[in-house]
Design a protein around this motif. Structure first.
Motif, mmCIF file in Angstrom:
data_model
loop_
_atom_site.group_PDB
_atom_site.id
_atom_site.type_symbol
_atom_site.label_atom_id
_atom_site.label_comp_id
_atom_site.label_asym_id
_atom_site.label_seq_id
_atom_site.Cartn_x
_atom_site.Cartn_y
_atom_site.Cartn_z
ATOM 1 N N TYR B 284 45.662 76.220 10.014
ATOM 2 C CA TYR B 284 45.978 75.391 11.185
ATOM 3 C C TYR B 284 46.033 73.968 10.654
ATOM 4 O O TYR B 284 44.988 73.391 10.327
ATOM 5 C CB TYR B 284 44.896 75.487 12.249
ATOM 6 C CG TYR B 284 44.908 76.787 13.019
ATOM 7 C CD1 TYR B 284 46.113 77.386 13.384
ATOM 8 C CD2 TYR B 284 43.726 77.406 13.401
ATOM 9 C CE1 TYR B 284 46.127 78.575 14.085
ATOM 10 C CE2 TYR B 284 43.737 78.597 14.103
ATOM 11 C CZ TYR B 284 44.935 79.180 14.436
ATOM 12 O OH TYR B 284 44.948 80.351 15.136
ATOM 13 N N GLY B 312 37.524 83.415 12.069
ATOM 14 C CA GLY B 312 38.941 83.666 11.816
ATOM 15 C C GLY B 312 39.437 84.985 12.355
ATOM 16 O O GLY B 312 40.560 85.368 12.096
ATOM 17 N N SER B 315 42.316 84.477 14.755
ATOM 18 C CA SER B 315 43.475 84.008 13.974
ATOM 19 C C SER B 315 44.175 85.180 13.313
ATOM 20 O O SER B 315 45.401 85.226 13.240
ATOM 21 C CB SER B 315 43.038 83.007 12.913
ATOM 22 O OG SER B 315 42.317 81.962 13.504
ATOM 23 N N THR B 324 50.841 83.029 14.843
ATOM 24 C CA THR B 324 50.506 82.111 13.757
ATOM 25 C C THR B 324 51.109 82.676 12.469
ATOM 26 O O THR B 324 50.580 83.629 11.923
ATOM 27 C CB THR B 324 48.967 82.029 13.592
ATOM 28 O OG1 THR B 324 48.395 81.706 14.843
ATOM 29 C CG2 THR B 324 48.588 80.966 12.572
#
Lengths: 279, 534
Positions: B284, B312, B315, B324
Motif C-alpha cells: 500500500y 495482512g 490484504s 489490490t
C-alpha cells in the motif's frame, strides 16, 4: 418506522406550504378555465385599482392583473421546473460518474466545474442570453446547464461516500459496468438528500427566472410571468398604486411554501443514520 | 450504610416506539463483587449497564424500576446530583476506546479530568498518579504517554488508558461494556489481566458486559444470562459453567465448549489444486503488507488464513479478488494465470471467485430487495429469463435456509445472521469454484455464527466448494479448516494441515495466538499469566 410516521404526519408548516404550492399548480394547469380574462387581453384603463370587475386591478397597459398572475404561474413555475429538472439530469449523472468512474474522470469533471462556478451565475446567464437571444428553449437550457454545476457538486459529494461501501465493491467484483453501478447501486441511496435539494434548487431557479424577466432577458412578452410583471408595473409604485406588489407576493409565497416543504424533507433526512436504517 | 453497593429493582427500559428493551431486571451487587452480564446483541446488556448509571441512550427511557447506589435512589436526584455520582461513585468503560476518547485532547487531560472535576485530587496529584498507573500497566514511556493523542497509541493501549480513566476518581462501581471485544486475542489477554488486577486491587464492584462466556468466566463472581431483555438465568460463575439450568444457557455453554475442542477434518489428499498463489508481495504505497506469501487451495477444501489485525490477511483476500494488484508473484486459478488487476480479469474469472464480507449490513445494498440482490449475479452471468432467475433465487434461498417469501423483502428488515445468509446465497448464485470468506462470523452472535459455519460446511459437502477463510478466531479455524496458514506482519510463519498447526512443536507466534484464545475454565487467565511470568 419513525420516518414513515413523519412522512404521514408532516408538520403544520409543511402542510401550509403544500396547500399554497398546490393552489399555484392548479392555477397553472387550469389557467384558461380559472382566469376571468385572457392573458394578453387589454380590458380596461391603465392601473385601475381593485374592483369587483378586476379583483387585483389592471396593469400598465390595462390587462387584468389577476388573470395575468394565474397565467403567469404557468410560465414561471413551468420554466423553473423544467430548468431544475434539466440541471438535475445533467448534474446527478455527471456527479455520479465522477464518483464512480475513477480519479481521472473525477479530476477533469470537478476542476471543470470549479472553473465554471468561479464565474458569477447571473453575469454568465446575462452574457449567454444577450448573445443567443432569449427564447424559451435557450432560457431553459442556459439556466439548467449553469445550475447543474451546483447539483454536480452535491451529487458527487454524496456519491463518493456511497461508492466506498462494500455493496458497491461487490458490484465491481461481479463485473458490473459503470452505468449499472451509478443507476442501481449508488443512485437509490443518494436519492433522499437529492430530493430535498431539488426543492431548494427549484426555488432558486424560480427566483432566477423571475429576476431575469425583471431585467428583461427572461420570459418575453406577451407571455405573463411574475418577474416580468413586477418590472412592467414597477413605476406605478411611485404613484401609490399596488400593482407590482401582487406578482411580488406570488413570488414570495411560492418561495416560502417550497422552502417549508423542503425544510420538512430535510429534517427527515437529517436523522441519525440509525434511524434512517428503519426506512 | 447498606451492605449492597448497587441495587436495581424491577428495571424496565423502553424506546420511543414503545418496544421494551429491558424488562424487570433485578441486580444486587456487593462491594468488590463482579457480575457478568452475558447475552447476544439486543439482549439488553448495555442498556442495563447504562441504566445502572441512571442513564438511558437517546430515544430510550427508563419507565419503571429503581437504581439504588449505596442507599441513594439515583432517579430521585437532580441532574447535578447524578453528575456527582457519575465518575465519582460509578464509572463506565466503553467497548470502543477509540470512539470514546476525544481526539482533540491529549490522553493525560482526559484521564485527569474526572478526579480534578470531582475535587478528589489536584491536577498535579492526578498526573503523578496517572503516570504511576501507566508504569504499572507497562504502557510505553509512562512519563510521556499522557502527552500523546488518542490516535497516536494502539487500540489495546487506549483501552488500558480508558480503564485507568474509569478508576481515576476511585469509584465504587465500574461498568465494563465489552471492553475487549474490539481487540485481538493477543491484546485482549493483556487488557483482561489489567481489568482483573484493578478490580482486585481497588476492591471495585463491577458489571462486566460481554457476549463471550469464556471471557466473563475469568472475571465474574456471578453471571447473569440475558435474552431479549429478560433474565434467563443468574447464578455463580461455576454453576453457570458446569450446571446450567436453562436450555438457552446450556446451548451457550455447549457451543462455547465445542469451539475449544479441535474437530479434525479428515484431510483430503490428491485433490486438484484450483488456486495456487505463489510468492505474492503487495504494497500500500511504500508500505509492504504482504511479503512473499504462497498459498494453495484444492477443490472441496477449506484453507484458513489466521493472524491478528495488521497481519495482512485481509490484504491477501483483496489480492485474490483483484482489488489490490500484487507487486510481484503470480496467481494460478483453475490452471490459468489470473491477472492482478480487476479490470483485466474476465467476467468468468470474476464469477468463479466470490467474496463474503465481515459485515453483512454494509455488503448488501439497503435499497434492493433480497430477490434483486440474489437474482442479479444469475441474470448477469447466466443470462436467464426473469422466471428462471426467480426460480433459481427461490432455490438458493431454500439452500441457505431462508423462507421463500423473503424474496420480496428489503435486506434492512433482516437480522445479522439472515443478512449473512443472503450474502452466501448471492455468492452461490454465481456458481463459484472458490469462496473467500473475510471474517464471515465475527460480526455475529455466538449461536448465529455457529449456524452460519454449519451452513458453510454443509454447502461445501453438497457442492464441492473451496473456501479460503480469513479469520482471527482460532475457534473457527479448528472447526472448519482442513489446512491453515498463519500470517504475521505480512509473512507466513506457519502453514500446513490444521491438525499439525495445532499440535506441538509450535512456531512461537502460533503458540502465543493459541494460548490467547479464552478457554471456558475459570482458572484459565491465571494459568496463562502464571505461565507467561515464568
Amino acid at each position: 418506522m419513525a420516518i414513515q410516521n413523519s412522512l404521514r404526519n408532516p408538520p403544520i408548516s409543511a402542510k401550509i406550504g403544500m396547500v399554497i404550492l398546490l393552489f399555484f399548480i392548479i392555477c397553472a394547469v387550469f389557467a384558461p378555465v380559472i382566469a376571468p380574462y385572457g392573458e394578453a387581453e387589454s380590458v380596461g384603463k391603465t392601473w385601475i385599482g381593485s374592483s369587483p370587475e378586476f379583483w387585483l386591478g389592471t396593469d400598465n397597459i390595462g390587462r387584468d392583473m389577476l388573470s395575468r398572475i394565474i397565467y403567469g404561474a404557468r410560465m414561471t413555475l413551468g420554466v423553473a421546473a423544467a430548468c431544475t429538472l434539466l440541471s438535475f439530469v445533467i448534474g446527478v449523472t455527471m456527479g455520479l460518474l465522477a464518483a464512480v468512474a475513477g480519479k481521472t474522470v473525477d479530476q477533469v469533471l470537478s476542476r471543470f466545474v470549479d472553473l465554471m462556478l468561479s464565474i458569477p451565475i447571473l453575469v454568465f446567464a446575462l452574457m449567454i442570453l444577450s448573445m443567443l437571444g432569449s427564447s424559451l428553449v435557450t432560457l431553459i437550457i442556459t439556466i439548467g446547464v449553469l445550475d447543474s454545476f451546483r447539483v454536480f457538486r452535491l451529487a458527487r459529494s454524496i456519491a463518493v461516500n456511497i461508492v466506498v461501501t462494500e455493496f458497491v465493491e461487490v458490484a465491481r467484483l461481479r463485473g458490473e459496468g459503470l452505468w449499472w453501478i451509478m443507476r442501481r447501486e449508488v443512485l437509490p441511496n443518494a436519492l433522499p438528500p437529492m430530493i430535498a435539494e431539488f426543492g431548494l434548487r427549484f426555488c432558486f431557479n424560480f427566483l432566477f427566472v423571475a429576476g431575469l424577466s425583471f431585467l428583461g432577458l427572461g420570459i418575453q412578452p406577451p407571455f405573463a410571468d411574475w418577474g416580468g410583471m413586477v418590472r412592467e408595473n414597477g413605476r406605478s409604485i411611485a404613484f401609490g398604486i399596488p400593482a407590482p406588489l401582487w406578482p411580488a407576493l406570488a413570488i414570495a409565497l411560492t418561495t416560502i411554501s417550497v422552502n417549508m416543504i423542503v425544510d420538512w424533507i430535510l429534517s427527515i433526512n437529517a436523522r441519525p443514520s440509525g434511524a434512517s436504517a428503519e426506512m | 450504610m447498606t451492605a449492597t453497593i448497587l441495587e436495581i429493582h424491577g428495571l424496565r427500559v423502553e424506546n420511543l416506539a414503545g418496544n421494551v428493551l429491558v424488562d424487570n431486571a433485578n441486580i444486587t451487587l456487593m462491594p468488590g463483587e463482579v457480575l457478568g452480564l452475558i447475552g447476544e446483541s439486543g439482549a439488553g446488556k448495555s442498556t442495563i449497564g447504562l441504566a445502572a448509571m441512571g442513564y438511558a441512550r437517546g430515544g430510550c427511557k427508563i419507565t419503571q424500576g429503581r437504581v439504588v447506589i449505596d442507599g441513594v435512589t439515583i432517579q430521585d436526584l437532580t441532574a447535578e446530583g447524578r453528575a456527582q455520582f457519575r465518575g465519582r461513585r460509578i464509572a463506565y468503560v466503553a467497548q470502543s476506546a477509540a470512539a470514546s476518547f476525544n481526539p482533540a485532547h491529549c490522553i493525560m487531560d482526559q484521564v485527569c479530568e474526572m478526579p480534578v472535576h470531582h475535587g478528589v485530587r489536584t491536577r498535579a496529584e492526578a498526573e503523578a498518579w496517572a503516570i504511576e498507573m501507566f508504569r504499572t500497566l507497562e504502557l510505553p514511556n509512562p512519563e510521556t504517554f499522557g502527552a500523546r493523542y488518542p490516535h497516536q497509541v494502539s487500540g489495546g493501549q487506549l483501552q488500558r488508558a480508558m480503564a485507568i480513566m474509569a478508576i481515576s476518581a476511585r469509584p465504587d462501581i465500574v461498568v465494563f461494556d465489552e471492553p475487549t471485544t474490539a481487540l485481538d486475542v493477543t491484546t485482549q489477554i493483556e487488557v483482561l489481566v489489567l481489568i482483573k488486577s484493578l478490580i482486585r486491587d481497588y476492591k471495585i464492584a463491577a458489571l462486566y458486559i460481554t457476549h463471550d462466556l469464556a471471557v466473563v468466566a475469568q472475571i465474574a463472581d456471578r453471571i447473569m444470562v440475558l435474552r431479549h431483555g429478560k433474565l434467563v438465568e443468574m447464578d455463580t460463575t461455576a454453576r453457570i459453567l458446569h450446571a446450567p439450568q436453562q436450555p438457552y444457557t446450556k446451548d451457550l455453554v455447549e457451543d462455547r465448549q465445542s469451539s475449544d475442542v479441535f474437530q479434525e477434518r479428515s484431510l483430503k489428499s490428491g485433490l486438484e489444486v484450483i488456486l495456487d498463489a505463489s510468492h505474492i508481495t503487495a504494497h500500500y504505497g511504500d508500505f509492504r503488507v504482504l511479503n512473499d506469501v504462497s498459498i494453495t487451495v484444492a477443490k472441496g477444501e477449506t484453507v484458513a488464513i489466521v493472524g491478528e489485525s495488521g497481519s495482512g490477511k485481509t490484504s491477501l483476500a483483496r489480492v485474490m479478488v483483484g482489488l489490490t494488484p500484487p507487486t510481484s508473484g503470480s496467481i494460478t486459478f483453475l490452471g490459468d494465470a489470473l491477472r492482478g488487476e480487476l479490470k483485466q480479469r474476465s467476467r468468468e474469472d470474476l464469477r468463479k471467485i466470490q467474496l463474503i464480507y465481515q459485515q453483512p449490513d454494509v455488503a448488501l445494498n439497503p435499497r434492493h430487495t433480497v430477490g434483486e440482490i440474489i437474482g442479479r449475479p444469475i441474470a448477469l452471468y447466466f443470462n436467464r429469463s426473469k422466471q428462471a432467475v426467480r426460480a433459481r433465487t427461490l432455490e438458493l434461498l431454500a439452500q441457505v435456509g431462508l423462507p421463500a417469501d423473503y424474496i420480496d423483502r428489503k435486506s434492512t428488515a433482516l437480522s445479522g445472521g439472515q443478512k449473512q445468509r443472503i450474502c452466501i446465497a448471492r455468492a452461490l448464485a454465481a456458481e463459484p469454484s472458490l469462496i473467500i470468506c473475510d471474517e464471515p462470523t465475527s460480526a455475529l452472535d455466538q449461536l448465529v455464527a455457529d449456524e452460519i459455519l454449519k451452513l458453510l460446511q454443509k454447502l461445501q459437502d453438497d457442492l464441492g466448494l473451496s473456501y479460503l477463510v480469513i479469520t482471527h478466531d482460532l475457534g473457527i479455524v479448528r472447526r472448519i479448516a482442513h489446512r491453515t496458514t498463519v500470517l504475521l506482519s505480512g509473512q507466513v510463519v506457519a502453514s500446513g494441515p490444521t491438525g499439525d498447526i495445532f499440535k506441538p512443536p509450535f512456531h512461537p507466534y502460533t503458540e502465543k495466538l493459541l494460548q490467547s484464545v479464552p478457554e471456558l475454565r475459570e482458572s484459565w487467565l491465571d494459568e496463562i499469566t502464571a505461565k507467561r511470568a515464568k
